[in-house]
Each structure stands twice: as C-alpha cells, then as structure tokens.
Design a protein around this motif. Structure first.
Motif, PDB file in Angstrom:
ATOM      1  N   ALA A  28      33.033  -1.769 -30.058  1.00  0.00           N
ATOM      2  CA  ALA A  28      33.319  -3.073 -30.749  1.00  0.00           C
ATOM      3  C   ALA A  28      32.124  -4.056 -30.112  1.00  0.00           C
ATOM      4  O   ALA A  28      31.941  -4.323 -28.996  1.00  0.00           O
ATOM      5  CB  ALA A  28      34.672  -3.660 -30.470  1.00  0.00           C
ATOM      6  N   GLY A  29      32.036  -4.937 -31.128  1.00  0.00           N
ATOM      7  CA  GLY A  29      31.017  -6.152 -30.490  1.00  0.00           C
ATOM      8  C   GLY A  29      29.875  -5.748 -30.167  1.00  0.00           C
ATOM      9  O   GLY A  29      29.475  -6.579 -28.936  1.00  0.00           O
ATOM     10  N   GLY A  30      29.204  -4.768 -30.309  1.00  0.00           N
ATOM     11  CA  GLY A  30      28.055  -4.423 -29.627  1.00  0.00           C
ATOM     12  C   GLY A  30      27.882  -3.509 -28.624  1.00  0.00           C
ATOM     13  O   GLY A  30      26.890  -3.253 -28.035  1.00  0.00           O
ATOM     14  N   VAL A  31      29.001  -3.374 -28.165  1.00  0.00           N
ATOM     15  CA  VAL A  31      29.338  -2.380 -26.825  1.00  0.00           C
ATOM     16  C   VAL A  31      29.249  -0.917 -27.516  1.00  0.00           C
ATOM     17  O   VAL A  31      29.853  -0.561 -28.336  1.00  0.00           O
ATOM     18  CB  VAL A  31      30.438  -2.742 -26.308  1.00  0.00           C
ATOM     19  N   PRO A  32      28.476   0.052 -26.586  1.00  0.00           N
ATOM     20  CA  PRO A  32      28.517   1.289 -27.189  1.00  0.00           C
ATOM     21  C   PRO A  32      29.921   2.084 -26.974  1.00  0.00           C
ATOM     22  O   PRO A  32      30.816   1.600 -26.352  1.00  0.00           O
ATOM     23  CB  PRO A  32      27.384   2.073 -26.282  1.00  0.00           C
ATOM     24  N   SER A  33      30.110   3.128 -27.750  1.00  0.00           N
ATOM     25  CA  SER A  33      31.457   3.865 -27.688  1.00  0.00           C
ATOM     26  C   SER A  33      31.631   4.561 -26.405  1.00  0.00           C
ATOM     27  O   SER A  33      32.657   5.324 -26.253  1.00  0.00           O
ATOM     28  CB  SER A  33      31.557   4.554 -29.036  1.00  0.00           C
ATOM     29  N   MET A  34      30.529   4.883 -25.698  1.00  0.00           N
ATOM     30  CA  MET A  34      30.532   5.682 -24.320  1.00  0.00           C
ATOM     31  C   MET A  34      29.595   5.088 -23.714  1.00  0.00           C
ATOM     32  O   MET A  34      28.752   4.517 -23.802  1.00  0.00           O
ATOM     33  CB  MET A  34      30.313   7.479 -24.887  1.00  0.00           C
ATOM     34  N   GLY A  35      29.686   5.483 -22.292  1.00  0.00           N
ATOM     35  CA  GLY A  35      28.695   5.467 -21.297  1.00  0.00           C
ATOM     36  C   GLY A  35      28.806   3.932 -20.654  1.00  0.00           C
ATOM     37  O   GLY A  35      27.980   3.205 -20.154  1.00  0.00           O
ATOM     38  N   VAL A  36      29.975   3.432 -20.810  1.00  0.00           N
ATOM     39  CA  VAL A  36      30.537   1.900 -20.486  1.00  0.00           C
ATOM     40  C   VAL A  36      31.517   2.005 -19.273  1.00  0.00           C
ATOM     41  O   VAL A  36      32.424   2.724 -19.496  1.00  0.00           O
ATOM     42  CB  VAL A  36      30.900   1.139 -21.584  1.00  0.00           C
ATOM     43  N   SER A  37      31.184   1.283 -18.339  1.00  0.00           N
ATOM     44  CA  SER A  37      31.900   1.256 -16.906  1.00  0.00           C
ATOM     45  C   SER A  37      32.808  -0.301 -17.024  1.00  0.00           C
ATOM     46  O   SER A  37      33.872  -0.156 -16.391  1.00  0.00           O
ATOM     47  CB  SER A  37      31.139   1.453 -15.669  1.00  0.00           C
ATOM     48  N   ALA A  38      32.099  -1.314 -17.337  1.00  0.00           N
ATOM     49  CA  ALA A  38      32.914  -2.376 -17.181  1.00  0.00           C
ATOM     50  C   ALA A  38      32.251  -3.408 -18.332  1.00  0.00           C
ATOM     51  O   ALA A  38      31.112  -3.119 -18.880  1.00  0.00           O
ATOM     52  CB  ALA A  38      32.518  -3.062 -15.859  1.00  0.00           C
ATOM     53  N   VAL A  39      32.938  -4.674 -18.867  1.00  0.00           N
ATOM     54  CA  VAL A  39      32.622  -5.481 -19.679  1.00  0.00           C
ATOM     55  C   VAL A  39      32.456  -6.952 -19.002  1.00  0.00           C
ATOM     56  O   VAL A  39      33.616  -7.184 -18.305  1.00  0.00           O
ATOM     57  CB  VAL A  39      33.389  -5.371 -21.076  1.00  0.00           C
ATOM     58  N   VAL A  40      31.818  -7.810 -19.714  1.00  0.00           N
ATOM     59  CA  VAL A  40      31.832  -9.195 -19.421  1.00  0.00           C
ATOM     60  C   VAL A  40      32.465  -9.880 -20.765  1.00  0.00           C
ATOM     61  O   VAL A  40      31.819  -9.961 -21.782  1.00  0.00           O
ATOM     62  CB  VAL A  40      30.601  -9.808 -19.296  1.00  0.00           C
ATOM     63  N   VAL A  41      33.638 -10.366 -20.660  1.00  0.00           N
ATOM     64  CA  VAL A  41      34.400 -10.904 -21.808  1.00  0.00           C
ATOM     65  C   VAL A  41      34.950 -12.541 -21.402  1.00  0.00           C
ATOM     66  O   VAL A  41      35.415 -12.617 -20.277  1.00  0.00           O
ATOM     67  CB  VAL A  41      35.517 -10.161 -22.314  1.00  0.00           C
ATOM     68  N   ASN A  42      34.649 -13.163 -22.519  1.00  0.00           N
ATOM     69  CA  ASN A  42      35.371 -14.833 -22.264  1.00  0.00           C
ATOM     70  C   ASN A  42      36.828 -14.664 -22.908  1.00  0.00           C
ATOM     71  O   ASN A  42      36.960 -14.254 -24.086  1.00  0.00           O
ATOM     72  CB  ASN A  42      34.578 -15.577 -22.999  1.00  0.00           C
TER      73      ASN A  42
ATOM     74  N   ALA B 251      39.309 -12.936 -27.329  1.00  0.00           N
ATOM     75  CA  ALA B 251      38.416 -12.348 -26.436  1.00  0.00           C
ATOM     76  C   ALA B 251      36.882 -12.083 -27.087  1.00  0.00           C
ATOM     77  O   ALA B 251      37.058 -11.490 -28.082  1.00  0.00           O
ATOM     78  CB  ALA B 251      38.777 -11.190 -26.073  1.00  0.00           C
ATOM     79  N   ASP B 252      36.020 -12.739 -26.315  1.00  0.00           N
ATOM     80  CA  ASP B 252      34.472 -12.741 -26.997  1.00  0.00           C
ATOM     81  C   ASP B 252      33.758 -11.954 -25.948  1.00  0.00           C
ATOM     82  O   ASP B 252      33.508 -12.521 -24.660  1.00  0.00           O
ATOM     83  CB  ASP B 252      34.027 -14.035 -27.209  1.00  0.00           C
ATOM     84  N   VAL B 253      33.112 -10.736 -26.310  1.00  0.00           N
ATOM     85  CA  VAL B 253      32.194  -9.998 -25.326  1.00  0.00           C
ATOM     86  C   VAL B 253      30.911 -10.721 -25.201  1.00  0.00           C
ATOM     87  O   VAL B 253      30.384 -10.885 -26.325  1.00  0.00           O
ATOM     88  CB  VAL B 253      32.298  -8.554 -25.893  1.00  0.00           C
ATOM     89  N   ALA B 254      30.363 -10.620 -23.865  1.00  0.00           N
ATOM     90  CA  ALA B 254      28.999 -11.145 -23.911  1.00  0.00           C
ATOM     91  C   ALA B 254      28.019 -10.085 -23.284  1.00  0.00           C
ATOM     92  O   ALA B 254      27.078 -10.532 -23.049  1.00  0.00           O
ATOM     93  CB  ALA B 254      29.152 -12.187 -22.740  1.00  0.00           C
ATOM     94  N   GLY B 255      28.552  -8.866 -23.119  1.00  0.00           N
ATOM     95  CA  GLY B 255      27.689  -7.827 -22.463  1.00  0.00           C
ATOM     96  C   GLY B 255      28.633  -6.806 -21.911  1.00  0.00           C
ATOM     97  O   GLY B 255      29.720  -6.968 -21.635  1.00  0.00           O
ATOM     98  N   TRP B 256      27.934  -5.650 -21.169  1.00  0.00           N
ATOM     99  CA  TRP B 256      28.573  -4.452 -20.797  1.00  0.00           C
ATOM    100  C   TRP B 256      27.787  -3.993 -19.486  1.00  0.00           C
ATOM    101  O   TRP B 256      26.461  -4.190 -19.710  1.00  0.00           O
ATOM    102  CB  TRP B 256      29.035  -3.696 -21.877  1.00  0.00           C
TER     103      TRP B 256
END
Length: 560
Positions: free
Chosen positions: A475-489, A551-556
């Motif tokens: 969601a929101g430009g974050v890949p569906s795999m390979g993600v450990s943490a996110v920055v969300v407002n 929640a608004d994602v700013a990066g991952w």
C-alpha cells in the motif's frame, strides 16, 4: 538438468548445460557477453509482446562480484563466487543463504525476484557464448517462462570466466574456458536504499523572522539541501522537526516534495492558540526543496533539521535497526520532573534493545505530561552545546508526544532540556542507527506521502481497549515484500475519551509504550517509526473511548 529452490515468493531456477565458453581479456569479454545476453533476452521478450527489461547496475553487481559479508566471511556476488570456489548452486557454499540475502545486503528494493544460473565450457568468442547460453535457457520451458515473465521490470546479468590455463570443477569435472552467467530478475524499480546521517539539531526555517506566516491555501518553498549541515547534493530525504505557532484558524499542514502534486496527507493539525510540533521525514523534491502547504488561516512555521538520508550511492552512513517499542524513561517513576532551565541526562546505549556501542542515533517517542508552565523541550547529544531548536511545545494541563530522531552524544547519552516550569518526561525507543560498520541493518526508501488508513472512510472508529490491524506492505508505494519497518504519520481525530494510542508489530505482545495522547475534541498527529510484525502488519491499540485513526506513509525500511 533443472532444479527448483524453495524461497518464499521467489522462484529460483537453474540450468546445467554442457557447452562452450570463452577465454578472452576480462574487461572486454565481460562487457560484450553481458551486453549481448541482454540484447537477446529483450529481443525474445519484444517478439513475445512483452516489455523489455531495464538493465540494473545494482542487480548486475550482485549477479557478478559485489562483496557480501552476511555469511560471516566475504563472498563476491553470484557468478564470481561460484567460479572462484568451484561450485554451482543457488545456495552460497558454506552458508545457507542465496540471492535474496545478497539483494537485501545491497539494500535493493524489490517485491519479487528470480535467478537463473548457467555455465558452459569450450567457447572462444563471448558473443557466441552469450547466444549459446541464451538458447539453452530458452530451450527449457521453465527457464523460458522465467525470461518471458511479464512481471519482471529489471534485470542484472553478471558473468565469470576462467583465466587462461585455469580449470573449474563445479560441474563435476575439471574444465577450461568456462563461463558462468547469472541473471537476476526483479519487479518494481530497483533503487539502492538510503543510509542515515544524523546532525546536531539546526534551525533552517522560522517564518516569524521572515518571510512571515503562511497564508490560507498557500504553499511555502523551503530549500533544505545545503542548509543546517545537509549536503547540497546526494540527499534523498530529510528528518526535521516542524512546529506551527500562532495559527489563526483550524487547519492542517502538509510537507511534500517540491515539484510534485500535493498528496492527500497531512503532517500537523492545529487550532487557534496552539503551538504544535511534529517530526517529519520528507522526500526531497526538485532542487533539494520541500513544499509546505497550509490549508486555512495563517500560521508561522519553524523547522529544525535532525538528519538526512543519502541517495544510496555512499558507502558510509548508518543503517536502521527497528525494535519493538520499549520504555527507557519515565520521570514519574523515578528522578522526578525536569525543572525550569534544567537539563536531564538519559543513557540510551545499552538499554531497551539498543546496543551498548556502535550506535550513532536513536529513534524514540518522547512525551511530556504534567507541565506547570508554558515551555518547550529540546533533545540533543550529550556533551554538545544546546542548539537553537526544540522538539516539543506545551502548556499546563497538556500531555504532548512527539517522535524524536536524535544523534547520541558522549557515552551514548542524550541531554533533555526543559525551558520553564517543571514537567515529567517519558521516552519509548523505537529503533536505532548503527555507526556504518555493520553488514546488516535496514536502508530507507522515501515515498511521496500517501494515505493508507482513514477509519472515517471505512472500518469505523477504534473502540475502547481495541486493537486494529493495518496492512502496510503493498500500500502507498510500499513493496509487498522485503520491508522490515515503515515511517507513518498517525493522527487521531474525534476521540470520545481521554486516551492513548500504541502502534506495535502485529503478533507481538503490546508493549508498555505509547505514540499519541489525546482528549475529546482534539486532532493529534505523531510520526511513528514502526517495526512490522506478522504478515507485514501493524497493530494499533486505543486505550479508552473511541477514536478515528488516519495513517499516511512517508517511507519504508528494507529487510537489511
């Protein structure tokens, strides 16, 4: 002979072929072979009505000979390692790891990947060798399917060959003139992740000193690159504490990359008379600038920079290590309130999942409660002069949280300054940045802010003592795999009771920690750096009453 290797969501294919390969000068042979193989792959895709693949230098380095230290010993890419150490396998010899680990170690973002490896012997011309190996791959139905898979957008091709007189026995016999080729396919743009570079807090904007408040529906441009310890080039994103003061109307502020359309997202919410801070992680836009939009009324804006993310080309810089939230300070339970004009010391290194050494900066949620006077709090490296910057602003009766990314000072400590009155301070660690010497750790991938949750539009408010699940990857430009943490407002609005919100990894016990505090009638935002849990989900707990959550994602952060 064909073999499949089982890796979650990743199909790895291998073709063993007896053939002929080349013995030629390395620089010319490698370029000619790889270029020719790429031509053949893309010709086959176009002939099949499939978009050609983009060549990725980052993938090609992994396929060829990029150094990797994740096994506890140095290996060099895929092809070069198999060649030098006389084996042929998707699994690194002596280490139960493969291409996905190398991709993560290189900080390469992907949402799907596949690998083909092939060898041949006895050829003397690199172009002929490339054609022979390509034809062998296309003759295998499974490998042909892989080569012609429309999901893939990028490819990296890397090769190794024996030197004159050298033999290679990875195929079961000592052979000369051997070429080993590796093809790595991925989907989604391939970009190396960014490393973090903390700085001592520095003020780069205060509209009270010029050019004046930001008006209704107006957008202010802010030059970030080249200011406050931020380089003028090579910067992908910045971490800064943004504060609004003297608003004349209920409104919100959105920080986004200059030159891009304003997203459906917000960073701060406020009403007349408030002074509201919030940490912002923002992707830079054209010219190293940010755009700052104010919806209604007029408001003064202050920005203090805390650090920056490079563009992935630097070998130095810190990687992120997310932890489940852990409380390391609560002056209500010991030490007592921080007095007016006083500075409290906080030992961070060695506590709450943060190592005792090798740490340059920490991410922690700082909350003030029970203030006795209007004041502000500044968090800065121990042993350094207190900067002209602030992290939190508050008045009597308020409980105010804010995420802080702080460079550590002498002894792995922070200094916490309270300007006036007295106030209790609470700190919950969310993660830490290493000193750049570790082979592991996550790199950051900024995105243009994107809304991934709004319970007002679906799902309804989160009730008392209830936990909502939030799926972030995909969601929101974050890949569906390979993600450990996110920055969300994360913002709460329409709360019906005094309460707090805790964001934590799904599938884990709820920690003694909080991200937001609020009372009825408030709209409160706060940035969260959150480790993902089971299924790539976050859990969001509301203690009392009911509240809507946005929640608004700013990066991952990648998987490191």
């Amino acid at each position: 002979m064909r073999r499949y290797v089982s890796v979650p969501s990743i199909l790895l294919l291998v073709l063993l072929t007896a053939g002929l390969l080349v013995a030629a000068p390395p620089a010319v042979a490698a370029v000619t072979f790889e270029h020719r193989m790429l031509e053949l792959v893309n010709r086959a895709r176009v002939d099949a009505g499939i978009a050609p693949l983009q060549a990725s230098a980052a993938l090609a380095a992994v396929a060829a000979d990029a150094p990797y230290d994740g096994c506890g010993f140095r290996t060099n890419g895929r092809s070069a390692d198999m060649g030098a150490r006389n084996y042929f396998s998707h699994t690194i010899q002596g280490c139960n790891q493969g291409v996905t680990h190398l991709l993560q170690g290189a900080g390469i973002a992907y949402s799907g990947a596949a690998e083909n490896i092939v060898w041949a012997s006895g050829l003397t011309d690199p172009a002929v060798a490339a054609e022979r190996l390509h034809n062998d791959l296309m003759a295998s139905s499974s490998h042909r399917t892989n080569l012609l898979d429309a999901r893939w957008t990028h490819v990296g091709i890397g090769a190794w060959r024996t030197a004159a007189g050298q033999t290679w026995s990875g195929g079961g016999a000592a052979l000369t003139k051997v070429y080993i080729a590796t093809q790595i396919f991925t989907r989604l743009p391939v970009t190396p992740g960014s490393r973090y570079h903390p700085v001592a807090p520095s003020r780069i904007l205060d509209t009270r000193l010029g050019p004046g408040p930001v008006g209704p529906g107006a957008t202010l441009g802010l030059q970030v690159a080249g200011q406050g310890g931020i380089p003028s080039t090579g910067v992908s994103a910045v971490v800064l504490n943004v504060t609004v003061t003297s608003p004349t109307a209920p409104s919100y502020l959105t920080v986004f990359p200059a030159g891009e359309a304003m997203p459906t997202a917000s960073n701060l919410n406020y009403v007349p008379g408030q002074t509201v801070p919030n940490l912002v992680t923002a992707k830079l836009g054209s010219g190293g600038r940010l755009s700052i939009f104010n919806a209604a009324g007029s408001v003064d804006v202050i920005a203090d920079v805390a650090g920056w993310y490079d563009n992935g080309t630097l070998a130095t810089g810190a990687r992120f290590h997310a932890v489940a939230p852990g409380r390391i300070l609560d002056t209500r339970l010991g030490g007592g309130p921080v007095g007016g004009g006083a500075t409290a010391g906080l030992q961070v290194a060695g506590h709450a999942g943060v190592p005792a050494s090798g740490v340059t900066a920490v991410v922690l949620n700082v909350t003030v409660t029970n203030p006795t006077a209007p004041s502000y709090l500044t968090v800065f490296p121990a042993g350094e002069a207190r900067p002209n910057a602030s992290n939190l602003n508050y008045v009597p009766g308020q409980t105010v949280p804010n995420l802080v990314t702080a460079k550590l000072g002498s002894g792995g400590r922070l200094s916490i300054f309270n300007a006036a009155g007295s106030v209790d301070v609470i700190a919950d660690v969310a993660g830490w940045y290493d000193d750049g010497t570790l082979a592991t750790g996550a790199r950051f991938h900024p995105v243009t802010p994107s809304r991934i949750l709004d319970t007002r539009l679906g799902g309804g408010p989160v009730g008392p003592a209830a936990t909502a699940g939030l799926q972030v990857p995909g969601a929101g430009g974050v890949p569906s795999m390979g993600v450990s943490a996110v920055v969300v407002n994360v913002s709460v609005t329409n709360p019906t009771a005094p309460s707090y919100l805790t964001v934590f990894p799904a599938g884990q016990a709820m920690p003694t920690a909080s991200n937001l505090n609020y009372v009825p009638g408030q709209t409160v935002p706060n940035l969260a750096a959150a480790k993902l849990g089971t299924g790539g989900q976050l859990s969001i707990f509301n203690a009392a009453g009911a509240t809507d959550v946005i929640a608004d994602v700013a990066g991952w952060f990648d998987a490191g």
